[in-house]
Design a protein around this motif. Structure first.
Motif, short mmCIF file in Angstrom:
data_model
loop_
_atom_site.label_atom_id
_atom_site.label_comp_id
_atom_site.label_asym_id
_atom_site.label_seq_id
_atom_site.Cartn_x
_atom_site.Cartn_y
_atom_site.Cartn_z
N GLU A 12 -57.44 -50.45 3.14
CA GLU A 12 -58.29 -51.68 3.63
C GLU A 12 -57.70 -52.36 4.45
O GLU A 12 -56.52 -53.03 4.45
CB GLU A 12 -58.88 -52.42 2.54
CG GLU A 12 -59.31 -51.61 1.12
CD GLU A 12 -60.53 -50.83 1.38
OE1 GLU A 12 -61.50 -51.08 2.21
OE2 GLU A 12 -60.76 -49.58 0.80
N LYS A 16 -58.24 -49.27 11.39
CA LYS A 16 -58.64 -48.01 11.92
C LYS A 16 -59.82 -47.95 12.85
O LYS A 16 -59.78 -47.23 13.65
CB LYS A 16 -59.10 -47.22 10.65
CG LYS A 16 -58.20 -46.40 9.65
CD LYS A 16 -58.90 -45.91 8.57
CE LYS A 16 -59.67 -46.49 7.72
NZ LYS A 16 -61.02 -46.79 7.94
N ARG A 50 -73.23 -43.46 1.33
CA ARG A 50 -72.27 -44.68 1.51
C ARG A 50 -72.76 -46.13 0.75
O ARG A 50 -71.85 -46.57 0.33
CB ARG A 50 -72.12 -44.83 3.05
CG ARG A 50 -71.08 -46.13 3.39
CD ARG A 50 -71.10 -46.39 4.89
NE ARG A 50 -70.12 -47.58 5.08
CZ ARG A 50 -68.74 -47.43 5.31
NH1 ARG A 50 -68.27 -46.20 5.65
NH2 ARG A 50 -67.90 -48.55 5.33
N TYR A 70 -68.26 -38.24 -2.36
CA TYR A 70 -67.62 -38.27 -1.21
C TYR A 70 -67.45 -36.94 -0.52
O TYR A 70 -67.49 -36.71 0.32
CB TYR A 70 -66.01 -38.73 -1.37
CG TYR A 70 -66.08 -40.55 -1.37
CD1 TYR A 70 -66.39 -41.10 -0.13
CD2 TYR A 70 -65.70 -41.13 -2.50
CE1 TYR A 70 -66.24 -42.36 -0.15
CE2 TYR A 70 -65.55 -42.50 -2.43
CZ TYR A 70 -66.06 -43.20 -1.36
OH TYR A 70 -65.61 -44.49 -1.44
N ARG A 74 -68.81 -35.45 2.81
CA ARG A 74 -67.93 -34.66 3.64
C ARG A 74 -68.75 -33.54 4.19
O ARG A 74 -68.57 -33.04 5.38
CB ARG A 74 -66.80 -34.68 3.01
CG ARG A 74 -65.62 -33.59 3.84
CD ARG A 74 -64.19 -34.18 3.28
NE ARG A 74 -64.05 -35.41 3.18
CZ ARG A 74 -63.82 -36.21 1.88
NH1 ARG A 74 -63.27 -35.45 1.11
NH2 ARG A 74 -63.57 -37.58 1.96
N ARG A 96 -61.49 -41.54 8.65
CA ARG A 96 -61.46 -41.29 7.40
C ARG A 96 -61.87 -39.64 7.13
O ARG A 96 -62.83 -39.17 7.72
CB ARG A 96 -62.23 -41.88 6.15
CG ARG A 96 -61.73 -43.44 6.03
CD ARG A 96 -62.08 -43.96 4.80
NE ARG A 96 -61.72 -45.49 4.50
CZ ARG A 96 -60.60 -45.76 4.36
NH1 ARG A 96 -59.57 -44.75 4.06
NH2 ARG A 96 -60.14 -47.16 4.25
N THR A 101 -59.86 -39.23 0.04
CA THR A 101 -59.97 -38.96 -1.46
C THR A 101 -59.09 -38.85 -2.29
O THR A 101 -58.84 -39.52 -3.49
CB THR A 101 -61.17 -37.79 -1.45
OG1 THR A 101 -62.18 -37.75 -0.46
CG2 THR A 101 -61.81 -37.57 -2.88
N TYR A 104 -57.57 -42.35 -2.58
CA TYR A 104 -58.22 -43.37 -3.56
C TYR A 104 -58.50 -42.92 -4.87
O TYR A 104 -58.37 -43.66 -5.74
CB TYR A 104 -59.64 -43.73 -2.66
CG TYR A 104 -59.61 -44.85 -1.68
CD1 TYR A 104 -59.05 -44.50 -0.47
CD2 TYR A 104 -59.92 -46.24 -1.82
CE1 TYR A 104 -58.80 -45.33 0.42
CE2 TYR A 104 -59.58 -47.21 -0.94
CZ TYR A 104 -59.31 -46.70 0.23
OH TYR A 104 -59.03 -47.69 1.45
N GLN A 105 -59.20 -41.78 -4.93
CA GLN A 105 -59.72 -41.25 -6.27
C GLN A 105 -58.59 -40.61 -7.04
O GLN A 105 -58.71 -40.63 -8.30
CB GLN A 105 -60.83 -40.17 -5.99
CG GLN A 105 -62.17 -40.76 -5.57
CD GLN A 105 -62.30 -41.49 -4.47
OE1 GLN A 105 -61.67 -41.13 -3.48
NE2 GLN A 105 -62.82 -43.00 -4.34
P1 TMP Z 1 -64.39 -47.53 5.19
O1 TMP Z 1 -64.63 -49.13 4.98
O2 TMP Z 1 -63.15 -47.08 5.87
O3 TMP Z 1 -65.66 -47.15 6.12
O4 TMP Z 1 -64.58 -46.78 3.84
C1 TMP Z 1 -65.25 -46.94 2.85
C2 TMP Z 1 -64.54 -46.92 1.50
O5 TMP Z 1 -64.69 -45.48 0.90
C3 TMP Z 1 -63.17 -47.64 1.68
O6 TMP Z 1 -63.21 -48.41 0.52
C4 TMP Z 1 -62.45 -46.33 1.13
C5 TMP Z 1 -63.33 -45.44 0.42
N1 TMP Z 1 -63.16 -43.83 0.57
C6 TMP Z 1 -62.98 -43.43 -0.72
O7 TMP Z 1 -62.56 -43.96 -1.65
N2 TMP Z 1 -62.58 -42.00 -0.77
C7 TMP Z 1 -62.93 -41.24 0.16
O8 TMP Z 1 -63.00 -39.96 0.00
C8 TMP Z 1 -63.37 -41.98 1.62
C9 TMP Z 1 -63.88 -41.26 2.61
C10 TMP Z 1 -63.56 -43.05 1.60
#
Ligand code: TMP
Length: 214
Positions: A12, A16, A50, A70, A74, A96, A101, A104-105
């Motif tokens: 975060e 980017k 989203r 996600y 994708r 991204r 994925t 984060y996951q």
């Molecule tokens: P962004 O704020 O960079 O547009 O991304 C949206 C949020 O989604 C950000 O907190 C990261 C999260 N994210 C995941 O957790 N897993 C994923 O695969 C992707 C693409 C984004």
């Protein structure tokens, strides 16, 4: 495919989105035909996904449900935006992609998802397709989160579902991105994102010129 696929990744508030736009401008000035995209939310269907993914209670989905959502996003991005543009010889820059994925996951939650599950899901959705270059913008999560909260002040819909997670989550996903980069050095380059916008852009331009012949 004829074009090139560049992805930007990072935690975060790593900057980017600004760097994606700057690189896009640079490439267009050099005569490269480009398309900008992002995950999640580059298509009409993706925008609905989203909204589910980045707003609301931080525990509204577990890591498995999140992965599937996600990956649905994708697949829409690949089929409707990325692959058609690459076929036409365009360069696609994505804010991204799949490393998010994993970071984060998998690394972030550290619960419910295995690397094998992610590999399988990736192959179902994208086959052998991979980015030509991935830029990982690395930043101390404490600095990144401060930037995100400041940005959210001006947002109508506050996309803070992930920012509201504890620092440990953000430290884990940072470690995840760094491990991905170590595992795939031919594809990934880590860049220190705690520097001025211009210096970071200059560094990114240097890397793109080194790695991909413009
Ligand atoms: P962004 O704020 O960079 O547009 O991304 C949206 C949020 O989604 C950000 O907190 C990261 C999260 N994210 C995941 O957790 N897993 C994923 O695969 C992707 C693409 C984004």
């Amino acid at each position: 495919m004829k074009g090139k696929f560049i992805t930007f990744e990072g935690g975060e508030g790593c900057g980017k989105s600004t760097q994606v736009k700057l690189l896009n401008g640079y490439l267009q000035n050099r005569g490269v035909d480009t398309v900008l995209t992002k995950e999640p939310g580059s298509t009409e269907e993706g925008k609905v996904l989203r909204n589910l993914l980045v707003t609301g209670d931080k525990d509204r989905f577990d890591s498995v449900s999140e992965c599937l959502l996600y990956y649905a996003d994708r697949r829409c991005n690949l089929q409707k935006v990325v692959w058609p543009a690459l076929e036409q010889g365009k360069w696609v820059i994505s804010d991204r992609y799949a490393d998010s994925t994993e970071a984060y996951q998998y690394y972030g939650y550290n619960n419910g998802i295995t690397p094998e599950m992610l590999n399988e899901l990736y192959h179902i959705v994208a086959g052998d397709f991979k980015p030509d270059l991935t830029l990982i913008l690395d930043i101390d999560p404490q600095i990144g989160r401060q930037r995100s909260f400041a940005k959210a002040e001006n947002m109508q819909v506050k996309e803070l579902r992930f920012e509201s997670r504890e620092l440990e989550f953000h430290n884990n996903l940072r470690r995840g991105f760094l491990e991905i980069a170590k595992r795939e050095p031919e594809r990934c380059v880590v860049v220190n994102a705690d520097q001025s916008i211009q210096n970071l852009h200059d560094e990114i331009v240097r890397i793109v010129n080194e790695r991909l012949k413009i």
